[in-house]
Structures are given as structure tokens and as C-alpha cells.
Design a protein around this motif. Structure first.
Motif, mmCIF file in Angstrom:
data_model
loop_
_atom_site.group_PDB
_atom_site.id
_atom_site.type_symbol
_atom_site.label_atom_id
_atom_site.label_comp_id
_atom_site.label_asym_id
_atom_site.label_seq_id
_atom_site.Cartn_x
_atom_site.Cartn_y
_atom_site.Cartn_z
ATOM 1 N N ASP A 211 -21.868 46.366 -19.068
ATOM 2 C CA ASP A 211 -22.616 46.646 -20.292
ATOM 3 C C ASP A 211 -22.072 45.772 -21.426
ATOM 4 O OD1 ASP A 211 -20.224 47.774 -21.081
ATOM 5 O OD2 ASP A 211 -20.921 49.850 -20.992
ATOM 6 N N LYS A 212 -22.571 45.980 -22.632
ATOM 7 C CA LYS A 212 -22.186 45.126 -23.757
ATOM 8 C C LYS A 212 -20.700 45.206 -24.083
ATOM 9 C CE LYS A 212 -26.761 45.234 -25.897
ATOM 10 N NZ LYS A 212 -27.563 45.616 -27.099
ATOM 11 N N SER A 213 -20.067 46.316 -23.730
ATOM 12 C CA SER A 213 -18.633 46.469 -24.005
ATOM 13 C C SER A 213 -17.767 45.898 -22.879
ATOM 14 C CB SER A 213 -18.305 47.957 -24.190
ATOM 15 O OG SER A 213 -18.496 48.673 -22.974
ATOM 16 N N GLY A 214 -18.415 45.389 -21.811
ATOM 17 C CA GLY A 214 -17.666 44.837 -20.690
ATOM 18 C C GLY A 214 -17.296 45.841 -19.625
ATOM 19 N N ARG A 215 -17.814 47.039 -19.750
ATOM 20 C CA ARG A 215 -17.528 48.087 -18.777
ATOM 21 C C ARG A 215 -18.552 48.041 -17.644
ATOM 22 N NH1 ARG A 215 -19.136 53.578 -18.452
ATOM 23 N NH2 ARG A 215 -20.443 53.174 -20.286
ATOM 24 N N TRP A 216 -18.076 48.209 -16.402
ATOM 25 C CA TRP A 216 -18.981 48.221 -15.257
ATOM 26 C C TRP A 216 -19.731 49.543 -15.194
ATOM 27 C CZ3 TRP A 216 -20.299 44.059 -12.613
ATOM 28 C CH2 TRP A 216 -19.433 42.965 -12.575
ATOM 29 N N VAL A 217 -21.048 49.443 -15.121
ATOM 30 C CA VAL A 217 -21.901 50.630 -15.054
ATOM 31 C C VAL A 217 -22.704 50.569 -13.759
ATOM 32 C CG1 VAL A 217 -23.760 51.925 -16.147
ATOM 33 C CG2 VAL A 217 -22.065 50.746 -17.566
ATOM 34 N N ARG A 218 -22.641 51.629 -12.967
ATOM 35 C CA ARG A 218 -23.357 51.657 -11.693
ATOM 36 C C ARG A 218 -24.855 51.738 -11.939
ATOM 37 N NH1 ARG A 218 -21.408 56.115 -7.592
ATOM 38 N NH2 ARG A 218 -19.552 54.799 -7.721
ATOM 39 N N VAL A 219 -25.598 50.850 -11.262
ATOM 40 C CA VAL A 219 -27.060 50.846 -11.417
ATOM 41 C C VAL A 219 -27.764 51.238 -10.124
ATOM 42 C CG1 VAL A 219 -27.144 49.205 -13.317
ATOM 43 C CG2 VAL A 219 -27.084 48.334 -10.979
ATOM 44 N N ILE A 220 -27.107 51.044 -8.987
ATOM 45 C CA ILE A 220 -27.725 51.380 -7.695
ATOM 46 C C ILE A 220 -26.662 51.992 -6.802
ATOM 47 C CG2 ILE A 220 -28.749 50.438 -5.582
ATOM 48 C CD1 ILE A 220 -30.024 48.282 -7.363
ATOM 49 N N SER A 221 -27.003 53.098 -6.164
ATOM 50 C CA SER A 221 -26.104 53.735 -5.208
ATOM 51 C C SER A 221 -26.942 54.384 -4.113
ATOM 52 C CB SER A 221 -25.228 54.788 -5.898
ATOM 53 O OG SER A 221 -24.359 55.402 -4.968
ATOM 54 N N ARG A 246 -33.105 51.137 -16.348
ATOM 55 C CA ARG A 246 -31.864 50.467 -15.974
ATOM 56 C C ARG A 246 -32.154 48.982 -15.809
ATOM 57 N NH1 ARG A 246 -31.226 53.008 -9.870
ATOM 58 N NH2 ARG A 246 -33.220 52.273 -9.053
ATOM 59 N N PRO A 247 -31.137 48.125 -15.938
ATOM 60 C CA PRO A 247 -31.398 46.679 -15.960
ATOM 61 C C PRO A 247 -31.797 46.073 -14.622
ATOM 62 C CG PRO A 247 -29.038 47.125 -16.123
ATOM 63 C CD PRO A 247 -29.731 48.446 -16.232
ATOM 64 N N VAL A 248 -31.395 46.707 -13.525
ATOM 65 C CA VAL A 248 -31.631 46.125 -12.198
ATOM 66 C C VAL A 248 -32.333 47.134 -11.301
ATOM 67 C CG1 VAL A 248 -30.530 45.132 -10.144
ATOM 68 C CG2 VAL A 248 -29.598 44.639 -12.404
ATOM 69 N N GLY A 249 -33.294 46.644 -10.539
ATOM 70 C CA GLY A 249 -33.961 47.461 -9.533
ATOM 71 C C GLY A 249 -33.708 46.880 -8.150
ATOM 72 N N ALA A 250 -34.070 47.636 -7.126
ATOM 73 C CA ALA A 250 -33.842 47.185 -5.752
ATOM 74 C C ALA A 250 -35.003 47.604 -4.875
ATOM 75 C CB ALA A 250 -32.542 47.766 -5.201
ATOM 76 N N VAL A 251 -35.308 46.755 -3.906
ATOM 77 C CA VAL A 251 -36.260 47.111 -2.865
ATOM 78 C C VAL A 251 -35.530 46.969 -1.530
ATOM 79 C CG1 VAL A 251 -37.209 44.750 -2.835
ATOM 80 C CG2 VAL A 251 -38.486 46.602 -1.790
ATOM 81 N N VAL A 252 -35.603 48.008 -0.719
ATOM 82 C CA VAL A 252 -34.945 48.031 0.597
ATOM 83 C C VAL A 252 -36.034 48.126 1.659
ATOM 84 C CG1 VAL A 252 -33.296 49.221 2.089
ATOM 85 C CG2 VAL A 252 -32.920 49.172 -0.394
#
Length: 266
Positions: A211-221, A246-252
Motif C-alpha cells: 500500500d502507500k505506506s509500504g505495508r504488504w496487504v493481502r489481495v488474494i487468498s 481491491r487493486p488486483v483480481g484473479a481468474v483461475v
């Protein structure tokens, strides 16, 4: 002025046009296009909207550019259509289109037929089968005027059974945790991993973005499950549609591992 001098040229042009459109040359062209292309357009789905009409719920069509063209077709350099159009649906793999190695204009097909201007220029490598992954051009924000893309090997040599392929077409570098593996998945990077005897059973897949503060934020699990005779695509894309959560999406997408092939020309 001698008008008869133009007749031989006219006849030659007529012969060229006749030969160019002849069934014999069309059949020869079909035999040249013996490589298999499938298309996977990925991205954020437009929101579902509906109205009540006559006491019934009716879906409102999404705005222009919110989805890729519903049908695509190849043409030659002169804009003459080649083969058959194929249907394209967001986040689904299309049926097979026959191609040959080289550059190919892809045209949208509307109610009036083939659009004269190419929608996307596809470069197909020298491979038996390929999957073209397409995504919305972030500089344009719409699917209307083309897209970005990459072509990956889709035959069983390049993508065998018992494998998972993770592809990052988003604009973010993603923190990756897949089973016991940890690393950074950069934009445009592709990972190919094999399961134990080809199988995956409840293997955790976690992806994070800073994120903007440099912290890792989970987007997909999620967990990956796969039988040995299957193969799985995981494609990560930028959520750049309307009001993304959320910033990222996924297709499986999991499928039985078969090498895509074109129908033989008669």
C-alpha cells in the motif's frame, strides 16, 4: 486517347481478383494456418445493473468499452477476413482460431460484419499452439480501442498436464506465497510449477501488494486443487474498472490437459 490500352490491365486486375478470392487459394491459405490460437481476455467485470420493465427485471447493457469485443476475426494485410470469427467472453478461454506464425490483425465483428480497423495486432510466435492473454490498456481505460497482450505456449510441451501456470499481467509487483514457496512476482512474469505426481491438494496461494505506506496487504487468498490429468491457469490482472474494491483480481481456470488443435482443411 486510345482507350483500348487499358483493357489488358483491366483484365489482369480482374484475373488477380478472381484468383485471390478463388476457393483453391482459400483452401491453400487454410492449410497454411495450421497453428492453434485461443484467446483469454481478463479484467474486472462491469457491475450488474437492471431495471424493471413490464413487471420483469431486465439487465442494462454495460457502457461501451467496459467489455472486450464479443467476437474477433483475423484478416490478411489487405483487410480480407480469414477463417471464422470466434466468441470472446471476459475471463473465459475461447475456442480455437487457426493461425500461422507472424503478425495478424484481429478485428472486432459487429452486427455489420468485420470492423475495417484492426482492434489488435497479434504477433504469433513459431509454436504449435498459443494462448493470447489480453487485458485493458491502462492508458486508455477502455476495451474500445484495442488492448495489451502476450502469447504463451499452449501445447502440452510448453504447458503439460500436472502443472499450474501463474501469470501476472497487472501493473503491480506482487508478494507471492504458494505452498512453501515465497517470492516476488513482477509485472509480466510467468511461473510454471508442477504438483506432487501432477496433483495439487489444498495448496495455499496468497498474493499481496504494497500500500502507500509500504505495508504488504493481502489481495488474494485461496487454495489450489488439481488432478494429475489437469492443468491450471492463474492470471492476475489490474482491477481498473468501476469502483474496484481491491487493486488486483484473479481468474483461475482448470482444464483437462489437451493440446489445442485446428480442424484440418479438406
Amino acid at each position: 486517347m486510345n482507350t483500348h490500352r487499358s483493357v489488358p490491365g483491366f483484365l489482369a486486375a480482374a484475373v488477380v481478383i478472381s484468383l485471390f478470392g478463388s476457393p483453391v487459394l482459400q483452401a491453400q491459405d487454410e492449410r497454411k494456418r495450421d497453428r492453434a490460437l485461443r484467446i483469454l481476455a481478463v479484467g474486472q467485470e462491469p457491475p450488474w445493473r437492471e431495471v424493471i420493465q413490464g413487471g420483469r427485471r431486465v439487465q442494462i447493457a454495460p457502457p461501451l468499452g467496459a467489455l472486450p469485443p464479443g467476437r474477433l476475426q483475423l484478416s490478411n494485410a489487405q483487410g480480407i477476413e480469414l477463417g471464422e470469427a470466434i466468441g470472446v467472453k471476459l475471463n473465459q478461454i475461447s475456442s480455437v482460431m487457426s493461425v500461422n506464425p507472424g503478425n495478424h490483425p484481429l478485428h472486432a465483428v459487429g452486427n455489420g460484419g468485420l470492423e475495417p480497423r484492426p482492434w489488435y495486432n497479434l504477433k504469433f510466435p513459431n509454436m504449435a499452439a498459443g494462448l493470447a492473454i489480453l487485458w485493458r490498456d491502462p492508458t486508455k481505460g477502455k476495451w474500445t480501442d484495442g488492448c495489451k497482450g502476450m502469447v504463451l505456449r499452449d501445447d502440452l510441451t510448453g504447458f503439460p498436464a500436472g502443472r499450474i501456470r501463474i501469470v501476472n499481467v497487472s501493473r503491480y509487483s506482487l508478494g507471492l506465497k504458494f505452498g512453501t514457496e515465497k517470492g516476488l512476482l513482477k509485472p509480466g512474469q510467468v511461473l510454471l510449477r508442477a504438483g506432487k505426481a501432477g496433483a495439487f491438494s489444498k495448496v495455499p496461494l496468497d498474493l499481496s501488494v504494497k500500500d502507500k505506506s509500504g505495508r504488504w496487504v493481502r489481495v488474494i487468498s485461496q487454495e489450489i486443487n488439481q488432478r494429475p490429468e489437469h492443468r491450471t491457469y492463474v492470471v492476475l490482472y489490474t482491477n481498473d474498472g468501476e469502483a474496484p474494491t481491491r487493486p488486483v483480481g484473479a481468474v483461475v481456470l482448470r482444464e483437462t490437459a489437451r493440446g489445442p488443435a485446428v480442424k484440418k482443411a479438406r
